[in-house]
Structures are given as structure tokens and as C-alpha cells.
Design an enzyme around this catalytic site. Structure first.
Site, PDB file in Angstrom:
ATOM      1  N   ASN A  10       0.744  -1.288  -0.020  1.00 30.66           N
ATOM      2  CA  ASN A  10       0.159   0.108  -0.016  1.00 30.66           C
ATOM      3  C   ASN A  10       0.946   1.221   0.095  1.00 30.66           C
ATOM      4  OD1 ASN A  10      -1.915   1.831   0.379  1.00 30.66           O
ATOM      5  ND2 ASN A  10      -2.744   1.224   2.636  1.00 30.66           N
ATOM      6  N   LYS A  12       0.136   4.189  -0.515  1.00 29.10           N
ATOM      7  CA  LYS A  12      -0.641   5.228   0.180  1.00 29.10           C
ATOM      8  C   LYS A  12      -0.482   6.636  -0.638  1.00 29.10           C
ATOM      9  CE  LYS A  12      -0.350   3.148   4.661  1.00 29.10           C
ATOM     10  NZ  LYS A  12      -0.228   3.008   6.220  1.00 29.10           N
ATOM     11  N   HIS A  94      -9.261   0.790   4.748  1.00 31.33           N
ATOM     12  CA  HIS A  94      -8.312   0.867   5.581  1.00 31.33           C
ATOM     13  C   HIS A  94      -8.452   1.850   6.650  1.00 31.33           C
ATOM     14  CE1 HIS A  94      -4.087   2.080   6.364  1.00 31.33           C
ATOM     15  NE2 HIS A  94      -3.603   1.224   5.565  1.00 31.33           N
ATOM     16  N   GLU A  96      -6.918   4.106   7.867  1.00 35.63           N
ATOM     17  CA  GLU A  96      -6.980   5.627   7.589  1.00 35.63           C
ATOM     18  C   GLU A  96      -8.435   6.133   6.981  1.00 35.63           C
ATOM     19  OE1 GLU A  96      -2.112   4.920   7.112  1.00 35.63           O
ATOM     20  OE2 GLU A  96      -3.468   5.247   5.402  1.00 35.63           O
ATOM     21  N   GLU A 164      -5.287  -5.526  10.312  1.00 38.62           N
ATOM     22  CA  GLU A 164      -4.374  -4.527  10.574  1.00 38.62           C
ATOM     23  C   GLU A 164      -4.423  -3.985  11.972  1.00 38.62           C
ATOM     24  OE1 GLU A 164      -2.607  -2.696   6.698  1.00 38.62           O
ATOM     25  OE2 GLU A 164      -4.661  -1.625   7.393  1.00 38.62           O
ATOM     26  N   GLY A 170       2.872   2.066  11.091  1.00 39.00           N
ATOM     27  CA  GLY A 170       3.664   3.095  11.000  1.00 39.00           C
ATOM     28  C   GLY A 170       4.314   3.574  12.220  1.00 39.00           C
ATOM     29  N   SER A 210       3.470  -2.570  10.285  1.00 38.32           N
ATOM     30  CA  SER A 210       4.902  -2.719  10.547  1.00 38.32           C
ATOM     31  C   SER A 210       5.481  -3.878  10.177  1.00 38.32           C
ATOM     32  CB  SER A 210       5.411  -2.154  11.871  1.00 38.32           C
ATOM     33  OG  SER A 210       4.716  -0.813  12.167  1.00 38.32           O
TER      34      SER A 210
END
Length: 247
Positions: A10, A12, A94, A96, A164, A170, A210
Site C-alpha cells: 500500500n 498510500k 483501511h 486511515e 491491521e 507506521g 509494520s
């Protein structure tokens, strides 16, 4: 079992024409494990560029799409448009999109259903925040998010679930292989009890959070981890090592 290992990258909101071209060169050169399915999630402006520069053996995914075919939805992209570009995949739900853009379980489920109906394959993301994990709600959150999708999906053959843990995206923190396996096993049990044993045995559940060249092999060795959805590391040459984690 026979679930094909599947690794997604991904990207992003990163990259430009030059860096996307460079990434595509790196991926094309590989070598990539032929027993692993590889998909890269590219920013919308560069989807055509990536598709034109990558071999057909590597899938290209949009990072989002909307729940209808066309209409007055400024700034949105439909699955039909993605198909028109020769793309086969989309990443939906996702963390986000959920946390920053306020997408609900129901909206994500509707988007998944429409993307599937239009012939796209879907990486559907689920996962808990740090607060939810510390409150002991990991399974409750993951099951709630999965249940919303299950209410809309009848045929799971083109769905990959990406677990996830939001607290591990991150941050440099990673769920231990044991923690990840525990959630993957619980999800598989949920599918057995709420969808079917066949879907449970067949559905691929990726781990995302990660993942690096340093930890990918240990994660890949777990029986219920069927691949990865990789963020930052997918922009680096080490992504090749992650794709090859089972070799």
C-alpha cells in the site's frame, strides 16, 4: 488448505511519476516468488502508469473506490472506472479511511459489495486501535467490522481480509507473530461459525502493521497468516524480501 500467499503493497499518498516508475522497475526485476500473489496499491493519479509498467503477474489496486457506478460524487472513483483502466483490485476499509475520513462499517461493506459485483477483487481491511486492544476489545472490534462485510457478501472467492492492528501501522510497533496468529485464528473461527467452513478454510487473511524484511519470515510461518499488507516498506527494495518471505 492450499491458500496462495498474497502480499499487498500500500503506497498510500506517496510518490511521483519518477518514483513510481523506479518502483515498477524494481518490482519487475524482482525476482518475486512465483507462488506468491503480489498486488500494489497505487495513488489514483498513477494507476495507469503503474499498470502499464508492471508485468501482468503483479496486480495493481486502487486505494479506494465508491459504492455506485457513476453519478454526482465529486472526487470519487467507481469500480467501473478502475476496470476501464485494466485494474483488477481495490483496497477498502483501511484504518486511515475509517479514522481520518470517517468511513463506517456499513459504508465499507457497501463499497466491498459493489466492487465485487463490478468484477474487482477486494482487500478488505479490519483492525483495532491501541485503546481497543488495551480494553480487551480486539476480537469484538474485528468481528464487528467483518460481520458488516459478511452481511453484504455472498461470494468470498475474490475477497482477501487484511487484519491491521491500527496501533502497529507506521509506529514501528508490531504485533508479535503469536499475537497476530491469535487474531487470525480467531477470525478464521468466526468465519467457520458465521459464514461457512469452506469460506473459513479458503479465505486469505493478511497481516498488516509494520511488516519488514526483518520480521516477515517469522510472521509468514504462522499457519493462519496468508500474506501481508505492507505500508512504508512497500516503497523500499526490501519489499522484494517480504514478498519472498515463504521461500
Amino acid at each position: 488448505m492450499g491458500r496462495k500467499f498474497c502480499v499487498g503493497g500500500n503506497w498510500k499518498m506517496n510518490g511521483d511519476k519518477a518514483s513510481v516508475t523506479e518502483l515498477c522497475k524494481t518490482l519487475s526485476a524482482g525476482p518475486l516468488d512465483p507462488n506468491t500473489e503480489v498486488v500494489v496499491g497505487c495513488p489514483a493519479p498513477y494507476l495507469s502508469l503503474a499498470r502499464s509498467q508492471l508485468p501482468e503477474s503483479i496486480g495493481v489496486a486502487a486505494q479506494n473506490c465508491y459504492k455506485v457506478a457513476k453519478g454526482a460524487f465529486t472526487g470519487e472513483i467507481s469500480p467501473a472506472m478502475l476496470k476501464d483502466l485494466g485494474l483488477g483490485w481495490v483496497i477498502l476499509g483501511h484504518s486511515e479511511r475509517r479514522a481520518i475520513f470517517g468511513e463506517t462499517d456499513e459504508l465499507i461493506a457497501e463499497k466491498v459489495a459493489h466492487a465485487l459485483a463490478e468484477g474487482l477483487k477486494v482487500i478488505a481491511c479490519i483492525g483495532e486501535t491501541l485503546q481497543e486492544r488495551e480494553a480487551g476489545q480486539t476480537e469484538a472490534v474485528c468481528f464487528r467490522q467483518t460481520k458488516a462485510i459478511a452481511a453484504q457478501v455472498k461470494d468470498w472467492s475474490n475477497v482477501v481480509i487484511a487484519y491491521e492492528p491500527v496501533w502497529a501501522i507506521g509506529t514501528g510497533k508490531t504485533a508479535t507473530p503469536e499475537q497476530a496468529q491469535e487474531v487470525h485464528a480467531a477470525l478464521r473461527k468466526w468465519f467457520t461459525e458465521n459464514v461457512s467452513a469452506d469460506v473459513s478454510n479458503g479465505i486469505r487473511i493478511q497481516y498488516g502493521g509494520s511488516v519488514t524484511a526483518a520480521n516477515c519470515r517469522e510472521l509468514a510461518a504462522k499457519p493462519d497468516i496468508d500474506g501481508f499488507l505492507v505500508g512504508g516498506a512497500s516503497l523500499k527494495p526490501e519489499f522484494i524480501q517480504i514478498v519472498n518471505a515463504r521461500q
